[in-house]
Design an enzyme around this catalytic site. Structure first.
Site, short mmCIF file in Angstrom:
data_model
loop_
_atom_site.label_atom_id
_atom_site.label_comp_id
_atom_site.label_asym_id
_atom_site.label_seq_id
_atom_site.Cartn_x
_atom_site.Cartn_y
_atom_site.Cartn_z
N GLY A 222 5.70 1.37 -5.57
CA GLY A 222 6.47 -0.44 -6.12
C GLY A 222 4.95 -1.32 -6.13
N TYR A 223 4.21 -0.65 -4.80
CA TYR A 223 3.40 -1.63 -4.33
C TYR A 223 1.83 -1.82 -5.36
CZ TYR A 223 -0.53 -3.61 -1.61
OH TYR A 223 -2.24 -4.11 -0.71
N SER A 224 1.62 -0.72 -5.66
CA SER A 224 0.73 -0.32 -6.86
C SER A 224 0.65 -1.09 -8.33
CB SER A 224 0.07 1.06 -6.81
OG SER A 224 0.82 1.91 -7.18
#
Length: 372
Positions: A222-224
């Site tokens: 999700g973050y990357s």
């Protein structure tokens, strides 16, 4: 939840890239680990804190400025003489910080020109209200620093009130919407700058919520994905803004920084943070690339050179405050155009929003309209 994740039967797996290959991941993360090990060496030429040029005439909006890198960025810009707007969810915490900074600054010069305005990046309605409130002042905006971000390490998948995965909304969709809607003020403040963050990753424009099942969700995915989407969107915005607007778009890496994100890390990673403090930047060190990107007088020239040369990605500044090349996947222009179109769709803006705002025309917004 949005239905944007439905897969197209006309696209076979052979024709559509589903994820990064293992070699691409290896190259990407090797650069991250190299950054951890060598960032102090590569940035050893930088002073701490970073000396700033004259910024007395600048008005800067800094999101997520009550902690970490954003807090240091806002404080240092204000102490250097800029008018700083802390765009935050918790205005009470921001006001307490402002009072603390004013007390500490007392006797060193004029009172700091700093204020707090509310914006909740988990609500696109809130983002529109903030942009409308600022644009209504009819004043210039010289720097927008989209600093706020979330990395809910190890947590289950969560969604915003708008139905979007929390990393994608906070780290990409909300800053993208804010950047576009503030263009009238940024053009008034020309030469001006939009500053965004970047990280290695992969993004599927047809599955930005990571719910289709083609990829297993993790907080790292999700973050990357959200950080790569941000630089891809920035690169298309970089191409769409004519030189005459004077609005530069810059992405950067702050390095590996000890911030509040560490509180959400698994215990073994928190222990790793504790035993290798030499390699990790403090927030004061981590904000140097943000401050450099926001204030260095050569940034507009660098931006103009890349634009004239038709460079495929927007200017990128590394943690050592030098121009650098972003991740390999950030150069995927086909995906970047799809991310651009999908982003505008998700945040409720027309595909010609940028062109209309440059011409001074009004645009239809899906969010915020009920509050007008």
């Amino acid at each position: 939840m949005s239905d944007e994740t439905a897969s197209s039967p006309s696209l076979s797996p052979a024709k559509k890239k589903q994820s990064l290959g293992w070699m691409e991941w290896m190259r990407g993360w090797s650069s991250v680990f190299g950054e951890i090990l060598f960032q102090r060496i590569t940035a050893s030429h930088l002073e701490n804190p970073l000396p700033l040029p004259s910024v007395n005439d600048l008005t800067c909006v800094v999101t997520g400025s009550t902690s970490g890198i954003g807090r240091e960025t806002a404080r240092q810009l204000a102490e250097a003489g800029a008018h700083v707007v802390m765009a935050v969810r918790n205005t009470k915490a921001a006001q307490e910080l402002i009072q603390q900074w004013q007390n500490e600054w007392s006797g060193k010069g004029l009172p700091l020109n700093i204020e707090a305005m509310e914006v909740d990046l988990l609500s696109l309605d809130s983002v529109v209200r903030f942009a409308d409130a600022w644009n209504a002042r009819l004043g210039p905006l010289h720097v927008l620093i989209n600093n706020a971000g979330v990395f809910a390490m190890g947590e289950a998948q969560k969604f915003s009130e708008d139905g979007y995965e929390q990393h994608m909304q906070v780290n990409h969709l909300a800053p993208a919407l804010l950047s576009v809607l503030l263009l009238p003020s940024l053009i008034r403040g020309s030469p001006s700058r939009i500053i965004n963050m970047h990280c290695v990753g992969f993004v599927d424009p047809d599955d930005m919520n990571v719910v289709s099942g083609r990829r297993k969700y993790s907080s790292l995915i999700g973050y990357s994905s959200s950080k790569l989407a941000q630089i891809m969107f920035s690169s298309i915005l970089f191409k769409k803004l004519p030189l005459e607007t004077g609005v530069s778009v810059v992405c950067l890496s702050p390095g590996v920084v000890l911030t509040n994100v560490a509180r959400d890390l698994p215990r073994f990673l928190q222990a790793l943070y504790a035993i290798i403090p030499y390699f990790i930047f403090s927030p004061q060190e981590g904000c140097r690339s943000s401050l450099f990107s926001a204030t260095d007088p050569q940034i507009p020239e660098y931006w103009e050179t890349l634009k004239t040369d038709d460079w495929p990605v927007c200017p990128f500044i590394s943690q050592d405050c030098r121009p650098a090349n972003p991740s390999e996947e950030a150069h995927n222009t086909e995906t970047a155009h799809r991310v651009w179109e999908k982003t505008l769709e998700l945040v409720g803006l027309p595909l010609d929003a940028v062109e209309k705002l440059i011409e001074g025309e009004n645009i239809h917004r899906r969010y915020g309209e009920q509050h007008e």
